[in-house]
Write a protein that holds these residues in place. Structure first.
Motif, mmCIF file in Angstrom:
data_model
loop_
_atom_site.group_PDB
_atom_site.id
_atom_site.type_symbol
_atom_site.label_atom_id
_atom_site.label_comp_id
_atom_site.label_asym_id
_atom_site.label_seq_id
_atom_site.Cartn_x
_atom_site.Cartn_y
_atom_site.Cartn_z
ATOM 1 N N ALA A 157 -68.609 61.328 32.074
ATOM 2 C CA ALA A 157 -67.879 60.990 31.627
ATOM 3 C C ALA A 157 -66.819 62.435 31.930
ATOM 4 O O ALA A 157 -64.746 61.336 32.061
ATOM 5 C CB ALA A 157 -67.705 61.621 29.964
ATOM 6 N N GLY A 158 -67.231 63.113 32.311
ATOM 7 C CA GLY A 158 -66.250 64.821 32.762
ATOM 8 C C GLY A 158 -65.308 63.943 34.385
ATOM 9 O O GLY A 158 -64.229 64.198 34.627
ATOM 10 N N TYR A 159 -66.790 63.116 35.012
ATOM 11 C CA TYR A 159 -66.034 62.963 36.186
ATOM 12 C C TYR A 159 -64.950 61.064 36.374
ATOM 13 O O TYR A 159 -64.145 61.360 36.586
ATOM 14 C CB TYR A 159 -67.326 62.341 36.936
ATOM 15 C CG TYR A 159 -67.972 63.733 37.986
ATOM 16 C CD1 TYR A 159 -66.202 64.398 38.759
ATOM 17 C CD2 TYR A 159 -68.939 63.538 38.021
ATOM 18 C CE1 TYR A 159 -66.970 64.895 39.565
ATOM 19 C CE2 TYR A 159 -69.079 64.457 38.688
ATOM 20 C CZ TYR A 159 -68.120 65.548 40.257
ATOM 21 O OH TYR A 159 -68.554 66.635 40.445
ATOM 22 N N PHE A 160 -65.585 60.419 34.966
ATOM 23 C CA PHE A 160 -63.856 59.350 34.822
ATOM 24 C C PHE A 160 -62.821 59.969 34.538
ATOM 25 O O PHE A 160 -61.828 59.743 34.959
ATOM 26 C CB PHE A 160 -65.126 58.626 33.831
ATOM 27 C CG PHE A 160 -64.257 57.241 33.278
ATOM 28 C CD1 PHE A 160 -64.111 56.702 34.094
ATOM 29 C CD2 PHE A 160 -63.350 57.541 32.379
ATOM 30 C CE1 PHE A 160 -63.264 55.459 33.890
ATOM 31 C CE2 PHE A 160 -62.295 55.919 31.590
ATOM 32 C CZ PHE A 160 -62.504 55.267 32.719
ATOM 33 N N SER A 161 -63.006 60.972 33.316
ATOM 34 C CA SER A 161 -62.221 61.509 32.688
ATOM 35 C C SER A 161 -61.573 62.270 34.168
ATOM 36 O O SER A 161 -60.140 62.050 33.827
ATOM 37 C CB SER A 161 -62.060 62.732 31.425
ATOM 38 O OG SER A 161 -62.647 61.601 30.608
ATOM 39 N N MET A 162 -61.511 62.764 34.666
ATOM 40 C CA MET A 162 -60.815 63.865 35.707
ATOM 41 C C MET A 162 -60.219 62.864 36.652
ATOM 42 O O MET A 162 -59.565 63.748 37.311
ATOM 43 C CB MET A 162 -62.045 64.983 36.879
ATOM 44 C CG MET A 162 -62.259 66.006 35.423
ATOM 45 S SD MET A 162 -62.865 67.461 36.816
ATOM 46 C CE MET A 162 -64.909 66.354 36.252
ATOM 47 N N GLY A 163 -61.654 62.003 37.442
ATOM 48 C CA GLY A 163 -60.631 60.492 38.067
ATOM 49 C C GLY A 163 -59.617 60.041 37.460
ATOM 50 O O GLY A 163 -58.875 59.908 38.058
ATOM 51 N N CYS A 164 -59.441 59.909 36.540
ATOM 52 C CA CYS A 164 -58.281 59.374 35.487
ATOM 53 C C CYS A 164 -56.800 60.029 35.519
ATOM 54 O O CYS A 164 -56.210 59.291 35.302
ATOM 55 C CB CYS A 164 -58.604 59.118 34.438
ATOM 56 S SG CYS A 164 -59.806 57.114 33.577
ATOM 57 N N LEU A 165 -57.503 61.531 35.490
ATOM 58 C CA LEU A 165 -56.030 62.348 35.382
ATOM 59 C C LEU A 165 -55.539 62.818 37.266
ATOM 60 O O LEU A 165 -54.679 63.672 36.827
ATOM 61 C CB LEU A 165 -56.918 63.437 34.963
ATOM 62 C CG LEU A 165 -56.486 63.205 33.283
ATOM 63 C CD1 LEU A 165 -56.935 64.851 32.147
ATOM 64 C CD2 LEU A 165 -55.296 62.801 32.725
#
Length: 193
Positions: A157-165
């Motif tokens: 979820a952290g990777y997904f969030s950082m990718g979206c940002l």
């Protein structure tokens, strides 16, 4: 023509001054001046935590195959097949985080943080599902598998969030800046061409 020669001489003078300034500066014990910035270190630490968690997730899958007793109506082949699949993808996750193979570095799917995060979340969900299928007498091993699976899902979820940002683009800029500070002569020759 003389204007071009004067510009060239000025360029050489500027380069010599730059080199002499670089040789006079030393921040580290080894004389190097290249230091990673805080967020560059953070991303490296995040990747290291992911590698450790992927190793623990693979160990959890191996434990799950050995300690669980499946009900008679459950197909053992599918259970063990999914566990072997998860172990393989844990090994792939480690290779992705270390960026050790050329096909990994060139793969847009594997290197993109959004798709990487979604894959890690999927692996965590599969692991949680596998842990809840069987019956076991060892509750500590089962708790270990579930905790590692949940933490791998949080990492995803952290990777997904950082990718979206778009933090992956920022990491690329941090890496490039570090490489420039570490090997300035490589970038000088590229700029001269």
């Amino acid at each position: 023509m003389s204007n071009a020669l004067e510009q060239w001489k000025q360029f050489e003078t500027d380069q010599e001054e730059f080199r002499s300034e670089r040789s006079n500066v030393s921040d580290g014990d080894d004389g190097s001046i290249a230091k990673r910035k805080f967020f560059h270190k953070f991303f490296i630490l995040y990747s290291a935590i992911t590698v450790i968690n992927a190793i623990l997730l693979a160990i959890g899958q191996i434990l799950g195959m050995t300690i669980e007793e499946l009900p008679k109506e459950m197909n053992e082949g599918i259970r063990y097949g999914i566990s072997i699949y998860l172990i393989f993808f844990c090994i792939l996750a480690i290779a992705i985080e270390v960026e050790c193979f050329q096909f990994i570095r060139q793969s847009k799917v594997l290197m993109n943080w959004i798709s990487r995060g979604l894959a890690y979340i999927f692996m965590a969900l599969l692991s949680i599902d596998q842990a809840s299928l069987g019956e076991t007498t060892s509750e500590t091993e089962l708790a270990f598998i579930k905790h590692v699976s949940y933490s791998f899902g949080v990492i995803g979820a952290g990777y997904f969030s950082m990718g979206c940002l778009c933090l992956q683009i920022w990491l690329g800029k941090l890496r490039e800046g570090y490489d420039r500070r570490k090997n300035p002569e490589d970038f000088e020759t590229m700029n001269m061409i």
